[in-house]
Design a protein around this motif. Sequence first.
Motif, mmCIF file in Angstrom:
data_model
loop_
_atom_site.group_PDB
_atom_site.id
_atom_site.type_symbol
_atom_site.label_atom_id
_atom_site.label_comp_id
_atom_site.label_asym_id
_atom_site.label_seq_id
_atom_site.Cartn_x
_atom_site.Cartn_y
_atom_site.Cartn_z
ATOM 1 N N GLN A 135 -4.599 -0.628 -3.350
ATOM 2 C CA GLN A 135 -3.484 0.206 -3.764
ATOM 3 C C GLN A 135 -2.171 -0.319 -3.174
ATOM 4 O OE1 GLN A 135 -4.342 4.225 -2.653
ATOM 5 N NE2 GLN A 135 -6.073 4.430 -4.050
ATOM 6 N N GLN A 136 -2.226 -0.762 -1.907
ATOM 7 C CA GLN A 136 -1.019 -1.270 -1.266
ATOM 8 C C GLN A 136 -0.563 -2.574 -1.916
ATOM 9 O OE1 GLN A 136 0.590 0.503 0.702
ATOM 10 N NE2 GLN A 136 1.914 -0.695 2.048
ATOM 11 N N MET B 104 2.086 -3.617 5.034
ATOM 12 C CA MET B 104 1.878 -2.195 5.283
ATOM 13 C C MET B 104 3.159 -1.533 5.789
ATOM 14 S SD MET B 104 -1.175 -2.249 4.279
ATOM 15 C CE MET B 104 -1.700 -0.561 4.570
ATOM 16 N N THR C 86 -2.868 -9.707 4.666
ATOM 17 C CA THR C 86 -2.767 -8.479 5.447
ATOM 18 C C THR C 86 -3.291 -8.679 6.868
ATOM 19 O OG1 THR C 86 -3.094 -7.241 3.400
ATOM 20 C CG2 THR C 86 -3.296 -6.019 5.452
ATOM 21 N N GLU D 66 6.411 -0.696 4.840
ATOM 22 C CA GLU D 66 7.231 -0.606 3.634
ATOM 23 C C GLU D 66 8.725 -0.661 3.944
ATOM 24 O OE1 GLU D 66 6.091 2.466 0.932
ATOM 25 O OE2 GLU D 66 3.942 2.114 1.220
ATOM 26 N N TYR E 208 2.936 -3.156 -3.735
ATOM 27 C CA TYR E 208 3.794 -4.232 -3.226
ATOM 28 C C TYR E 208 4.302 -5.109 -4.363
ATOM 29 C CZ TYR E 208 5.259 -8.008 -0.052
ATOM 30 O OH TYR E 208 5.985 -8.961 0.648
#
Length: 276
Positions: free
Chosen positions: A134-135, A242, A182, A244, A139
Motif C-alpha cells: 500500500q505504501q 515511510m 524500504t 511521508e 508513493y
Amino acid sequence: MDLEAIATEQFVGPFRADLLCKDAYTQATVLIENQLEKTNHSHLGQILTYGAGLNVKTIIWIASRFTDEHRAALDWLNEATDEGFSFFGIEIELLRIGDSAPAPQFKIISQPNAWSKNIRETAQHSGELSGAKQQQLAYWTAFREYVKEHGSSLRLQKPLPQHWTNLAIGRSNYWLCARVNTLAENISADLNIGEKNKAGFNALYAQKDEIEREFGSPLTWNELPQKIQSIIGITKDDADIMDEADWDNQFAWLADKLEKLDKVFRRRIRELQVED
C-alpha cells in the motif's frame, strides 16, 4: 504504452500478422492488427490465431468501424482472460479542419477494465495488499502527481504496488527505472539494459568518463554478467519512503536524476551500433 515496432508482416504459420511492437515500459510484445473496413469474423479469428502463435498477451485491433458483436467479443475476452491479457478495439477516422490535410483520430471502442481485473486478481492470489505494498502504491501515485505538477518531461507508467516504476527511453531493451528500498532506506535512479545485452552496456561503458562528466557526478556501473539485465545508476541513502514528510525531497531528487539520465543516455542509446 510507449511502443516501438520490431516486425511487420510477421509470419505465423502460413499467415502474416500486421505489426509486432515492444512496450518500452514492460518489454512485453504487442500485436497490432489493422483492418481499414468494418470488422468481420475473419479478423477476429486472425487476432486470436496470431496471439496464440506469437504468445502475445496484448492485442490491438484497429478498424474503421466495430460492429456491436465484435465489440462485445473484445469486452468478453477482457473479462474472461487471466492476468496480463489485454484486448483493445480502436476505430480510426479522418478529420479535416478547413483546407488542412486529413488527420487520423483514434477512438477506443473496447479496452481492459484494469480496475476490476486488478481487484479480481488480488482477491484470487494475494488477498488484501500488505502495508508495504500500500505504501509503495501511494508513493508512486504521489510521485506521478509531483512530476505532473512541476512540469517535468518524464512520462511515468501507471502506479503499481511494487518497489520500482519504469520509464521509456526510446529503444527496446533499454529503460529508466526509479526504485525504493524500504529495508536499506534508500532510493535510486537507474538505466536498465535488458535481454543480456552486454554489448550495449560495454559500448556505453566506453564513454563512461564523458557520460559522468555530462551527468555531473559518478555513476554505479553494474554489468551483472550472470544476469539478464545490466544497471547504470545512482543511489540516495537516508531516504525512507515511510517518512511521508520527506517525500517532496525524495521526489525532487528522483525527478532530477531521471531527467539527467534521460538527457545523457537517450541520444547515445539511439546511436548505439549494437544488435538488440
